[in-house]
Write an enzyme that holds these catalytic residues in place. Structure first.
Site, PDB file in Angstrom:
ATOM      1  N   TYR A   9       0.563  -1.375   0.016  1.00 11.77           N
ATOM      2  CA  TYR A   9       0.133   0.188   0.365  1.00 11.77           C
ATOM      3  C   TYR A   9       1.165   1.299  -0.137  1.00 11.77           C
ATOM      4  O   TYR A   9       0.220   2.584   0.584  1.00 11.77           O
ATOM      5  CB  TYR A   9      -0.735   0.059   1.129  1.00 11.77           C
ATOM      6  CG  TYR A   9       0.008   0.381   2.899  1.00 11.77           C
ATOM      7  CD1 TYR A   9       0.310   1.040   3.140  1.00 11.77           C
ATOM      8  CD2 TYR A   9       0.433  -1.079   3.344  1.00 11.77           C
ATOM      9  CE1 TYR A   9       1.292   0.865   3.987  1.00 11.77           C
ATOM     10  CE2 TYR A   9       0.968  -0.979   3.969  1.00 11.77           C
ATOM     11  CZ  TYR A   9       1.079   0.019   4.465  1.00 11.77           C
ATOM     12  OH  TYR A   9       2.418   0.330   5.986  1.00 11.77           O
ATOM     13  N   GLY A  10       2.228   1.226  -0.107  1.00 17.92           N
ATOM     14  CA  GLY A  10       3.137   2.595  -0.018  1.00 17.92           C
ATOM     15  C   GLY A  10       3.843   2.476  -0.705  1.00 17.92           C
ATOM     16  O   GLY A  10       3.749   2.167  -2.160  1.00 17.92           O
ATOM     17  N   THR A  11       5.347   2.031  -0.264  1.00 19.05           N
ATOM     18  CA  THR A  11       6.427   2.337  -0.852  1.00 19.05           C
ATOM     19  C   THR A  11       7.003   1.891  -2.563  1.00 19.05           C
ATOM     20  O   THR A  11       7.229   1.627  -3.418  1.00 19.05           O
ATOM     21  CB  THR A  11       7.669   2.948  -0.546  1.00 19.05           C
ATOM     22  OG1 THR A  11       8.017   1.653   0.180  1.00 19.05           O
ATOM     23  CG2 THR A  11       6.981   4.421   0.265  1.00 19.05           C
ATOM     24  N   LEU A  12       5.993   0.533  -1.935  1.00 18.00           N
ATOM     25  CA  LEU A  12       6.774  -0.690  -3.110  1.00 18.00           C
ATOM     26  C   LEU A  12       5.189  -0.969  -4.183  1.00 18.00           C
ATOM     27  O   LEU A  12       5.569  -1.201  -4.764  1.00 18.00           O
ATOM     28  CB  LEU A  12       6.616  -2.016  -2.115  1.00 18.00           C
ATOM     29  CG  LEU A  12       7.325  -2.116  -0.985  1.00 18.00           C
ATOM     30  CD1 LEU A  12       6.515  -3.274   0.262  1.00 18.00           C
ATOM     31  CD2 LEU A  12       8.543  -2.711  -1.479  1.00 18.00           C
ATOM     32  N   GLU A  84      12.107  -4.607   5.112  1.00 18.27           N
ATOM     33  CA  GLU A  84      10.981  -3.904   5.851  1.00 18.27           C
ATOM     34  C   GLU A  84      11.168  -3.276   7.643  1.00 18.27           C
ATOM     35  O   GLU A  84      10.151  -3.200   8.167  1.00 18.27           O
ATOM     36  CB  GLU A  84       8.954  -4.355   5.544  1.00 18.27           C
ATOM     37  CG  GLU A  84       8.729  -3.853   3.957  1.00 18.27           C
ATOM     38  CD  GLU A  84       8.875  -2.543   3.958  1.00 18.27           C
ATOM     39  OE1 GLU A  84       8.756  -1.496   4.918  1.00 18.27           O
ATOM     40  OE2 GLU A  84       8.602  -2.094   2.871  1.00 18.27           O
TER      41      GLU A  84
HETATM   42  N1  PCA Z   1       6.850  -0.134   1.680  1.00 15.15           N
HETATM   43  C1  PCA Z   1       5.439  -1.632   1.938  1.00 15.15           C
HETATM   44  C2  PCA Z   1       5.050  -0.530   3.973  1.00 15.15           C
HETATM   45  C3  PCA Z   1       4.691   0.767   3.704  1.00 15.15           C
HETATM   46  C4  PCA Z   1       6.376   1.399   2.509  1.00 15.15           C
HETATM   47  O1  PCA Z   1       6.360   1.534   2.440  1.00 15.15           O
HETATM   48  C5  PCA Z   1       4.024  -1.330   1.341  1.00 15.15           C
HETATM   49  O2  PCA Z   1       4.210  -0.885  -0.094  1.00 15.15           O
HETATM   50  O3  PCA Z   1       2.918  -2.341   1.242  1.00 15.15           O
END
Ligand code: PCA
Length: 153
Positions: A9-12, A84
């Protein structure tokens, strides 16, 4: 071993600063499955001096968070746990994801769901609960809280 599903949900996510981690076959295999969002709402906040996105493990508060589901092999799962900093920084927790995208809108009376893992945060400073909540993270969004990549820290 069988693949497991990871919801990011984030930077991935695609187009976000750490997406290349999922694309590097040296880390294992990750194949895109579909877009989706969490069945339950969660607070997704951007916090800390490096503007890192965190889904706080507080189901029922916030929005149903949008993201992407990947089928990953064991090697990639281990790599992601390491990347992570799980379980120190994030905890890998199960969540029900409602799938979205092709085949989901048209003629599909029931929503398709999938049990996935996601990287959430169970312990955090109490004031983080009062930060603005997001439902679809973008590091370059109107919030102005640009993610600071690890290599710059
Ligand atoms: N990386 C993981 C968790 C938050 C982040 O930045 C993601 O993208 O889900």
């Amino acid at each position: 071993m069988a693949c497991v599903f990871v919801f990011v949900y984030g930077t991935l996510k695609r187009g976000q600063p750490n997406h290349a981690v999922l694309q590097d076959s040296a880390h294992g295999c990750a194949s895109f499955h579909s877009c989706g969002r969490t069945l339950e709402p969660f607070p997704l906040v951007i916090a800390g001096q490096h503007n890192v996105p965190y889904l706080l493990h507080l189901p029922g508060k916030g929005y149903r968070v949008r993201g992407e589901v990947y089928a990953v092999d064991e090697k990639m799962l281990r790599y992601l746990d390491d990347f992570e900093d799980c379980p120190t920084m994030y905890q890998r927790t199960p969540a029900t994801i409602v799938l979205e995208g092709e085949g989901q809108e048209a003629g599909c009376p029931q929503e398709a769901t999938l049990q996935c893992f996601l990287y959430s945060k169970a312990t955090y400073p109490p004031e983080w609960v009062h930060l603005p909540y997001h439902d679809n993270y973008d590091s370059k969004g109107a919030h102005g809280l640009r993610y600071n990549p690890r290599e710059n820290r």
